[in-house]
Design an enzyme around this catalytic site. Structure first.
Site: not given
Ligand code: PLP
Length: 371
Positions: A234, A321
């Site tokens: 959804t 991350c």
């Molecule tokens: N790809 C890149 C280059 C990013 O900088 C990030 C997040 O920092 C992502 C992918 C992941 O995106 P999302 O946070 O929307 O999962």
């Protein structure tokens, strides 16, 4: 109360007021399931259709080429896992986001075919290696549009042309670039593109994958017929509406935003150069506005980040991350930074909401910490 300075716009951005207001009706009163055909759902269905049209227009695509996902990570996984399921070899780069690299590692464990391109000291992928590796069975090349840690923008059009000459598909992780630099998938020759709303002042947990019409790809999630049966579930109508509103707002004022952010960046670099702080800037001339990776030899980036935090300033050491890991970032390693330089690195990412006063305060704080 002390004004906090947010300078980590590559990690996420503030939801814009326009996007917030556009979302409100779909969070409360217009709660119909967009898949139903009765009149109560008409408003949600219409909002989805209009939002898809807006998103498509912002990147030069057609509405039916936009597939809604939960964000950049999902869009990237769709590409890599899709390639594995179709038996396609993958060429990517050593400086991709973990949303590409981790599924690639997983694929290697499943006997998939993945090859990684090196980059030069500015973080630009090696063209000759790409050319050499696209021999044999045809597959997909996935190279990020702009790097999240150092801001380097890749020669996307040239890469796309080379891929097409060799009969390969070209995907780009444009999570950091969409809404921040001009992108037209048609003129750039992009076959597939990942984007994420929270990087361009939209809500979190929503994004999209662009798949050029005519490209044969596999579905990601099976179930209902949402997203043409390619990504069932959804629809998050409020999220899609917020994403479209935020993207349109950024694209409508793209030139002005970029100019403002480049001016702030220039100011920060010039003020920093006038101090006695010993530093090196990482990345390339062609980079995302406001993405400033700085290495301070003999210092700890982690300690600088925490001390800036105590002074009310949010910056990052590597990508968000990665911030739980203390080991050297794979991107800084790939551009050949020594371990001591890499460990002394912080990332400041300025956005459209930052001001000259913010920049002055950041430089003053760095002086206080480093001198
Ligand atoms: N790809 C890149 C280059 C990013 O900088 C990030 C997040 O920092 C992502 C992918 C992941 O995106 P999302 O946070 O929307 O999962």
């Amino acid at each position: 109360m002390k004004k906090l300075i947010y300078a980590d716009n590559a990690a996420t951005t503030q939801l814009s007021k326009k996007a917030f207001e556009a979302m409100l009706p779909y969070l409360q009163n217009e709660y119909g399931n967009a898949s139903q055909s009765y009149s109560f759902s008409r408003s949600a269905k219409l909002a989805l259709r209009e939002s898809r049209e807006i998103i498509a227009k912002c990147i030069g695509a057609l509405p039916e080429e936009i597939f809604i996902t939960s964000g950049g990570t999902e869009s990237d996984n769709w590409i890599i896992q899709g390639a594995l399921r179709q038996g396609l070899p993958i060429i990517t780069s050593v400086i991709e986001h973990h949303a590409i690299l981790r599924p690639c590692e997983w694929i290697c464990n499943k006997a998939g075919d993945v090859s990684y391109l090196p980059v030069n000291q500015e973080g630009v992928v090696c063209f000759n290696t790409l050319n050499d590796r696209m021999n044999g069975k045809k597959g997909i090349t996935s190279i990020m549009f702009a790097n999240n840690e150092i801001g380097t923008i890749q020669p996307i059009n040239e890469i796309a042309l080379l891929c097409h000459r060799k009969g390969w598909l070209f995907h780009t992780d444009a999570v950091q670039a969409v809404g921040h630099t001009p992108i037209n998938v048609e003129t750039l020759g992009i076959d597939m593109l990942s984007a994420s709303a929270h990087k361009f002042n939209g809500p979190k947990g929503i994004g999209f994958l662009y798949i050029r019409r005519g490209v044969k790809w596999v579905p990601l999630i099976l179930g209902g017929s949402q997203e043409s049966g390619f990504r069932a579930g959804t629809e998050n109508v409020a999220g899609v509406v917020g994403m479209a509103a935020a993207l349109k707002e950024n694209i409508d004022s793209l030139e002005g935003n970029m100019q403002h952010i480049f001016n702030l960046e220039e100011m920060l670099m010039s003020e920093l150069s006038q101090t006695c702080i010993n530093f090196q800037r990482n990345g390339a001339n062609k980079h995302l506005a406001g993405n400033i990776s700085l290495s301070f030899p003999g210092h700890s980036g982690e300690a600088i980040m925490h001390r800036l935090d105590l002074l009310g300033i949010s910056v990052s050491t590597g990508s968000a991350c990665d911030s739980k890991e203390t080991n050297v970032s794979h991107v800084l390693k790939a551009i050949n930074l020594s371990e001591t330089m890499a460990l002394g690195t912080i990332r400041i990412t300025l956005g459209k909401n930052n001001t000259e006063e913010d920049v002055n305060k950041i430089v003053q704080a760095l002086c206080k910490i480093l001198l």
